[in-house]
Design an enzyme around this catalytic site. Structure first.
Site, PDB file in Angstrom:
ATOM      1  N   HIS B  56       0.813  -1.219   0.000  1.00  0.00           N
ATOM      2  CA  HIS B  56       0.000   0.000   0.000  1.00  0.00           C
ATOM      3  C   HIS B  56       0.844   1.267   0.000  1.00  0.00           C
ATOM      4  O   HIS B  56       0.346   2.337   0.341  1.00  0.00           O
ATOM      5  CB  HIS B  56      -0.916   0.025   1.219  1.00  0.00           C
ATOM      6  CG  HIS B  56      -1.771  -1.183   1.380  1.00  0.00           C
ATOM      7  ND1 HIS B  56      -2.639  -1.578   0.389  1.00  0.00           N
ATOM      8  CD2 HIS B  56      -1.884  -2.088   2.377  1.00  0.00           C
ATOM      9  CE1 HIS B  56      -3.261  -2.683   0.802  1.00  0.00           C
ATOM     10  NE2 HIS B  56      -2.803  -3.011   1.992  1.00  0.00           N
ATOM     11  N   HIS B 218      -6.860  -4.247  -1.730  1.00  0.00           N
ATOM     12  CA  HIS B 218      -6.083  -5.486  -1.744  1.00  0.00           C
ATOM     13  C   HIS B 218      -6.331  -6.251  -3.029  1.00  0.00           C
ATOM     14  O   HIS B 218      -6.154  -7.455  -3.079  1.00  0.00           O
ATOM     15  CB  HIS B 218      -6.451  -6.372  -0.559  1.00  0.00           C
ATOM     16  CG  HIS B 218      -6.266  -5.677   0.738  1.00  0.00           C
ATOM     17  ND1 HIS B 218      -7.260  -4.964   1.331  1.00  0.00           N
ATOM     18  CD2 HIS B 218      -5.179  -5.536   1.515  1.00  0.00           C
ATOM     19  CE1 HIS B 218      -6.797  -4.416   2.445  1.00  0.00           C
ATOM     20  NE2 HIS B 218      -5.539  -4.745   2.576  1.00  0.00           N
TER      21      HIS B 218
END
Lengths: 214, 331
Positions: B56, B218
């Site tokens: 991320h 995700h």
């Protein structure tokens, strides 16, 4: 065969590592359909850590083997699976106590403790489309076999059959917990990755300890 | 899979090694998967630990520094870290005032961070937790506690970190973090999927003319798949949904974040921002501060999300506070 020895358990845990690694892509594909696709990778890394730790133990007891497995999973995997499987194995170790080997009655207690640990940690029930859907019917089958006076091999056979049915029971379900639950109806029709890895673990355990007789 | 990596199982460790070497003035390592600020914490300051899986960037390690986080527990790609690194970070950043954990609402993170918090309590460290639940697409409004945390992480971490710098108590830092989370709403779209290095294959693939609406960070599939729309159509759809969700009203002041998911050029993010600003003006909502860029990504996924945070005087003051981290500097 009437009981599972320490050596048999150790071999089974190492066999599980191989089985998980062989199915890594399959588990990740199942997870990718509903989650983030990390399950195969997380399980492989976790069980590699288990194998490494177990190989380094000198003359481990049943409880040592189970506890080491649980601690390795908790401390190396992360993800949801680390605490869930880890808690299951640590509780199983406590239930094993100082047993030198596991007969059917002791084995049932160990798996009941594993089941209770996973369910308490994850707050999941049967029908939520999780590993619990594999665990509960498999442990019920073991318990049923024990109560009906079955021998260990027949009990393990019933255990694997029930685990497989439990795993497949997740296909039509809609996910209720975990990351996949956000996808709602899109989860219907997919087999749950956690239920599948749990089936692989149970099946490999049973076949390994039973030798060629399952 | 086409990635500039070595061993797919070592991507996180090799990234961390590079990160620590690149930013020695900001961070130090207290565990192979735990980073904290270089400077020792001020006595009596509440520690802010954030974290979660890798993939991320700049979240989460890019936000270690003054005005934001004190420490980060780092997981594998898209997987929560285990309890141990979280515990080590907690111990390193506690000065006696306690530690706030803030992270996105995911079961894996909750299980592992709760175990860390239990272990920290055994060592006499008080830990409180604020879960980020900004993604309006992930559950209906009456089930807000089920919503996942995505780009809104940035606003919640910024507010909590700024409050901690004022030497406020753990209860106060927790209160503003909860307030920031309650007032923050996000929704995203993806134009392409992403590949977890050790998995080697994309989590999902989209056709030339498709997009995924309401996805997470995700690579997990979104709530629905639709025909690819223009930037204005996408911006209108998600901004109107966000406005209706809180709901934001005429006269509100907001912070806006248009966040790239990893493979969307800034050109496209500004095109989206342009439309978001127009829609907010039409609703009589004024923009107090804007952030456009990559704040919480999903590896090389293409797409973006729009986040709005409704502000009051306290949140404005905390949002304005300075920050100095490897990926976010505000004067």
């Amino acid at each position: 065969m009437e009981k599972i020895t320490r050596d048999a358990l150790k071999k089974a845990l190492l066999d599980i590592t191989d089985e998980i690694e062989a199915n890594q892509d399959y588990l990740s594909e199942l997870d990718a359909a509903m989650g983030d696709g990390d399950h195969g990778v997380s399980m492989t890394l976790g069980w590699r850590a288990v194998a490494e730790k177990i190989k380094s133990l000198e003359d481990p007891t049943i409880a040592d083997l189970l506890k080491t497995t649980g601690m390795a999973l908790v401390s190396s995997v992360g993800a949801a699976m680390g605490p869930l499987y880890g808690t299951g194995f640590i509780r199983a170790a406590a239930a094993a106590g100082d047993a030198e080997s596991l007969n059917l009655s002791q084995l049932t207690k160990v798996f009941e403790a594993f089941r209770d640990g996973v369910m308490q940690r994850g707050n999941a029930q049967v029908g939520d489309k999780t590993m619990v859907d594999t665990i509960v019917p498999a442990v019920d089958a073991l318990k049923g076999a024990e109560e009906s006076g079955s021998d260990l091999i027949s009990a393990l056979r019933a255990f694997v059959v029930a685990a497989e049915e439990g795993m497949k029971s997740t296909i039509p379900l809609q996910s209720k917990v975990g990351r996949s639950s956000r996808l709602g109806e899109r989860t219907i029709g997919h087999q749950d990755a956690g239920a599948t890895s749990c089936y692989l673990i149970f099946k490999t355990f049973a076949r390994s300890v039973a030798g060629g007789s399952l | 899979m086409k990635k500039l990596i070595n061993d797919p199982y070592k991507v996180v460790d090799e990234m961390l090694a590079g990160f620590v070497k690149a930013h020695p003035n900001y961070v130090r390592m207290v565990h192979p998967r735990g980073l904290v600020r270089k400077a020792p914490p001020k006595k009596g300051k509440v520690g802010l630990m954030i974290g979660g899986g890798s993939g991320h960037k700049p979240a989460f390690i890019g936000y270690i520094g003054e005005g934001v986080a004190d420490g980060v527990a780092v997981g594998n790609v898209f997987a929560s870290p285990p309890p141990e690194p979280a515990l080590e970070v907690t111990k390193a950043i506690d000065t006696g005032a306690g530690v706030l954990y803030s992270y996105g609402n995911y079961q894996g993170d909750i299980l592992n961070f709760n175990m860390a918090a239990e272990l920290a309590a055994m060592e006499g460290i008080r830990v409180e937790t604020v879960l980020v639940t900004d993604d309006i697409a992930s559950a209906p409004k009456d089930q807000m506690e089920k919503r996942r945390g995505i780009a809104g992480d940035f606003f919640v971490f910024k507010i909590a970190g700024a409050m901690a710098e004022t030497m406020a108590s753990l209860d106060e830092v927790k209160r503003v973090a909860e307030k920031a989370n309650f007032n923050t709403r996000t929704m995203g779209v993806a134009l392409s999927g992403c590949t977890v290095p050790a998995a080697g294959k994309p989590i999902f693939t989209l056709g030339e003319n498709e997009m995924e609406i309401g996805l997470g960070i995700h690579g997990e599939p979104g709530v629905r798949r639709g025909k690819l729309e223009t930037a204005d159509e996408v911006a209108t759809d998600i901004t109107e949904r966000i406005i209706a969700d809180l709901p934001f009203q005429s006269g509100d002041e907001v912070a806006v974040l248009v966040n790239g998911l990893g493979a969307t050029p800034y050109m496209e993010l500004y095109i989206v921002y342009r439309k978001v600003a127009e829609i907010l003006a039409d609703h009589g909502i004024s923009i107090y501060r804007s952030y456009v860029g990559e704040y919480v990504t999903s590896l090389e996924m293409a797409g973006c999300s729009v986040t709005l945070m409704r502000l009051d005087d306290e949140l404005k003051r905390l949002l304005d506070a300075p920050a100095d981290t490897p990926f976010f500097v505000q004067k």
